[in-house]
Design an enzyme around this catalytic site. Structure first.
Site, mmCIF file in Angstrom:
data_model
loop_
_atom_site.group_PDB
_atom_site.id
_atom_site.type_symbol
_atom_site.label_atom_id
_atom_site.label_comp_id
_atom_site.label_asym_id
_atom_site.label_seq_id
_atom_site.Cartn_x
_atom_site.Cartn_y
_atom_site.Cartn_z
ATOM 1 C CB CYS A 101 27.835 39.473 112.269
ATOM 2 S SG CYS A 101 28.280 40.979 111.377
ATOM 3 C CB CYS A 198 21.201 44.237 111.247
ATOM 4 S SG CYS A 198 22.262 42.994 110.491
#
Length: 365
Positions: A101, A198
């Site tokens: 990410c 997440c």
């Protein structure tokens, strides 16, 4: 400078943005909407990037008197992080989605758009420091070793570092950041840190992967190749795992066994004694340098293979597109797909994705 503050909705990014404002910069806040999965849309989700987080980020921006926007990066996040996560597990590797990410979203997609819009830098709440060195900007560990996040930033290049801003790097502790947030009247002062992946808000990584990779029964082998158990899908295992093996044949010495290798092609899992987790060599070809590349093809360094593991003194060699690392003392339980970050003292030199490991213990032991 014109600063784009990436605001996750947590206390760190809020205080980082506040410090950027105090420093006299022109600051605009932005929250990244990264996932459209249902579980991330409810308050109380255990990951980050929820609607609740977006609301917390907006409240912080309003308190600081800065413009605030929400940018939808969900498609790119799906392509570069979620799909990568699935494909890596399908190939029998253990990826780090936070690392990907940072590499593909926060310091690539976001930074690219920020520069296009005329911003000088992206500000985040990461605990790391930037130092002007003799050969340019250098990435270093944070002063608070307990909160240091330089490992997950090891994927950043020199060009990306030139457009980053880490206001929290010199802060001695997270407690001081929370106290500062409270003094500023930020409602996120005591908000718990995010945890878990997440895009898997319920924390059931095994079940989430089973839906996408599929669950097919296979064999569990010992190091000699003998079948000692069965499993419901190799994707559910990672190197170093001890629990959940359900072995039908006990070890001759009565000691517990650990996952040593995952073979996705044959859908088999290899287990053995803890001593066999010792790794004498790691190597990978997907690498980058956080600044100027090392001047020598072989050099001493410290190597960290997990976000919260201790660095290990080692010797690194760069040849034919590969980085090979031989530690002074064997690593413990290294899985292909993990990221190895190379350090010179507190300075991050670069990183590579581990593609090959060599055990320190012969197979007949």
């Amino acid at each position: 400078m014109r600063i784009l503050a990436a605001m996750s909705g947590g206390v760190d990014s809020a205080v980082a943005a506040a410090r950027a404002v105090d420093a006299g910069h022109e600051v605009v806040g932005v929250h990244l909407a990264l996932s459209r999965a249902g579980g991330t849309l409810r308050a109380g989700s255990r990951g980050c990037c929820t609607i609740e987080d977006a609301m917390d980020a907006r409240r912080a921006a309003d308190k600081l008197g800065m413009p605030f926007y929400v940018w939808d990066f969900s498609e790119r996040f799906r392509d570069d992080v979620i799909d990568d996560f699935v494909s890596e597990y399908r190939a029998g590797r253990t990826p780090n989605p936070c690392m990907r990410c940072n590499e593909k979203i926060k310091f690539a997609a976001l930074l690219e758009r920020a520069v296009e819009l005329g911003f000088d830098a992206v500000c985040t709440g990461h605990y790391a420091t930037l130092v002007d060195g003799p050969d340019g900007l250098e990435l270093h560990r944070a002063s608070d070793s307990a909160k240091d996040q330089s490992y997950v930033l090891g994927v950043l290049t020199a060009e990306q570092l030139a457009h980053t801003y880490f206001p929290l790097g010199d802060t001695p502790s997270k407690a001081l950041v929370r106290a500062e947030a409270a003094e500023r009247g930020l409602t996120v002062a005591q908000k718990p840190d995010s945890h878990d992946i997440c895009f898997i808000p319920d924390g059931d990584t095994r079940g989430w992967l089973a839906e996408r990779v599929g669950a097919e029964q296979g064999e569990i082998l010992d190091r000699s190749g003998a079948v000692i158990g069965r499993h419901d899908g190799a994707h559910a295992f990672t190197v170093g795992q001890r629990k959940g093996l359900q072995l039908g044949v006990p070890a001759a010495d009565g000691k517990p066994r650990f996952v040593l290798e995952v073979r996705p092609v044959s859908n088999t899992v290899v287990v053995g004694p803890k001593e066999a987790l010792a790794t004498a060599e790691i190597a990978g070809e997907r690498h980058s340098w956080a600044g100027r590349a090392p001047a020598e093809s072989a050099f001493g360094c410290d190597v960290q293979i997990r976000a919260h593991s201790d660095p290990v003194p080692a010797r690194a060699t760069v040849a034919d597109g590969w980085v090979t690392v031989v530690p002074d003392e064997p690593f413990d339980g290294v899985a292909p797909g993990q990221t190895a970050v190379l350090y010179d003292g507190t300075r991050v030199l670069g990183q590579f994705t581990i593609a090959r490991t060599v055990s320190a213990v012969p197979a007949n032991v």
